[in-house]
Enzyme design. Sequence first.
Site, PDB file in Angstrom:
ATOM      1  N   GLU A 163       0.809  -1.218   0.000  1.00 59.75           N
ATOM      2  CA  GLU A 163       0.000   0.000   0.000  1.00 59.75           C
ATOM      3  C   GLU A 163       0.850   1.280   0.000  1.00 59.75           C
ATOM      4  OE1 GLU A 163      -2.534  -3.290   1.756  1.00 59.75           O
ATOM      5  OE2 GLU A 163      -0.466  -2.565   2.044  1.00 59.75           O
ATOM      6  N   PHE A 199     -11.678  -7.375  13.736  1.00 58.81           N
ATOM      7  CA  PHE A 199     -10.564  -7.816  12.887  1.00 58.81           C
ATOM      8  C   PHE A 199     -10.214  -6.729  11.872  1.00 58.81           C
ATOM      9  CE2 PHE A 199      -9.083 -10.067   8.989  1.00 58.81           C
ATOM     10  CZ  PHE A 199      -7.870 -10.505   9.499  1.00 58.81           C
ATOM     11  N   GLN A 200      -8.959  -6.329  11.871  1.00 61.14           N
ATOM     12  CA  GLN A 200      -8.409  -5.304  10.978  1.00 61.14           C
ATOM     13  C   GLN A 200      -9.081  -3.937  11.151  1.00 61.14           C
ATOM     14  OE1 GLN A 200      -8.161  -6.925   6.930  1.00 61.14           O
ATOM     15  NE2 GLN A 200      -6.130  -7.718   7.415  1.00 61.14           N
ATOM     16  N   LYS A 208     -17.823  -0.716   5.851  1.00 66.19           N
ATOM     17  CA  LYS A 208     -18.241  -1.758   4.909  1.00 66.19           C
ATOM     18  C   LYS A 208     -19.749  -1.720   4.655  1.00 66.19           C
ATOM     19  CE  LYS A 208     -17.023  -6.511   3.730  1.00 66.19           C
ATOM     20  NZ  LYS A 208     -16.266  -7.710   4.178  1.00 66.19           N
ATOM     21  N   MET A 239      24.509   8.872   2.187  1.00 62.97           N
ATOM     22  CA  MET A 239      24.399  10.169   2.848  1.00 62.97           C
ATOM     23  C   MET A 239      24.682  10.048   4.347  1.00 62.97           C
ATOM     24  SD  MET A 239      24.055  13.350   2.351  1.00 62.97           S
ATOM     25  CE  MET A 239      23.198  13.688   0.814  1.00 62.97           C
TER      26      MET A 239
END
Length: 596
Positions: free
Chosen positions: A86, A148-149, A198, A511
């Site tokens: 993502e 969940f999630q 949802k 760097m």
Amino acid sequence: MEIKENTTYDQSEMTNLMNEEKNFSTASGEILVQKKDITGGEAVILALMAEGVDTIFGYPGGAIMPIYDELYHYTDKVNHVLVRHEQGAAHSAQGYSRVSNKVGVCFATSGPGATNLITGIADAMIDSTPMVCITGQVAKHLLGTDAFQETDVVGISMPVTKWNFQVTSAEEIPEAIAKAFYIAKSGRPGPVLIDITKNAQIEKFDFEYRKCKKVSSYHPLRKIEQKPIEEAAKMINEAKKPYLLIGHGILISEAQQELLEFINKSGIPTASTLLGLSALPADHPLYVGYLGMHGNYGPNIKTNECDLLIAIGMRFDDRVTGDVSRYAKQAKVIHVEIDPAEIDKIIKTDVALIGDAKEALNGLLPLINKKEYPEWLAEFRACDEEEKNKVIVNDLSGKSEKIKMAEVINQLSEITEGKAITVSDVGQHQMVVSRYYKYMTSDSNVTSGGLGTMGFALPAAIGAKVAKPDREVVAIIGDGGFQMTLQELGTIMQDKIPVKILILNNTFLGMVRQWQQLFFDKRYSFVDIESPDFVKLAKSYSIEGHRVEKREDLEDGLKKMLDSKESFLLEVIVEKETNVFPMIPSGSAVNEVRLD
């Protein structure tokens, strides 16, 4: 916070207002799309299409599955690019936006999907890149139950979004998305996140879509008053050593032509910030170079010698100013900036033009005198010569045993005639690109500025190439940054995106190593990095690859990469302990820039 009519708020206040007031009023346009008895998921797709969205970068999951199910029926109208993480979706949307000046769009599911977007969202926020991020969320009745999630992505993303909003019923979708696009693009652009439960994706309702044209108590674009324009013009006309600094705001406002006319008439030497690169052709006779910690010598030194500093579309980032207490104290300052919160935040301004850069330049043009400053410009050119003799000649001499990064970028610039889109990651190579690639075409420099995100370049290059398929796009990446998002090679493979990938491999986190050498007595603490065989790795993704280790093979290797009609990975083994100079040490003033 109480919303007061006819009151102008700065960006941070506006964010608070938007999140406190769920039902703030808007002025909307005519109905663009109507469809009866559709799901919230389909409403999302139709709303995006009404906003002109042609590409979505995303990754499906359980909580956003109803939206993806509806997207299945619209793949002939909307292109979906399946990323491998993502974070890649967010960076791809950034790259798409930066070269197209459109709003980038990305999808993610709830929980870890949404949290994986945060780095890209934060990057977009600080670099003023417009994005609309749509995340799925657990059903409304499960909110707050640690389902969940489930993650509070609205709370998590609040500090790094211009606005965010949680949709809990299908009827809220059209207005939320309309506002999201308006807020993302208007004023100082930035990322917006819409979190959709949802149940809202599944519920049915009669859909109507209108574009948002105004949000109550949000005034993103002020009309610049005439008095400060006249004051600024007077200061410009009276200055003996005026100096112009241009930033990303020129590109965002699409003011390149107005800038060119202003410079040609005023005769003022002009330097660019990191994100302002490509706003002005590198061969313009009044362009004096790149500002900042590793910028050109003259642009840094002369900041503390000018009598008038004109900053347009830049925010005086610490990498540009160095020690603020010793920055341009001798000069009067004109600051052209769309976000009032940036005025006087870091550098005290004598005249502020709060508004769009294009409007400001158009206002100034008829009032400024036609002038030239040959002696003042000659001072910059003398600095150029000193930098050339002490830094550039060494960087490009070809006398070192190994190839130097500067040689690679200089040759790339010459072969492409400065017309490619470069998408650089973060590190030494980023500074080398900024110094040695000579941009001749606008909207050609894509990089992570304020956040400094390693792993940015590969997914951002995907987005840039999708947005501009007819332009050459070269992702320039260090061996460290490449390994942060190399999984996006799978995206390139699957969608056959002809991105060119140039890895400058010095087997160091370069760097960090440079700072450890200069300021930590060469205590190289965990900067040696081993890498896989990048060429073999590319081939495992069906991407042709090639490695260059000898200087005499470099030009042929670059041409081979650029001549390919498909994606191509070129790894160049570069000098292991090269340092990037000039350099303003941390805490130093801009006129204390080091050449070695």
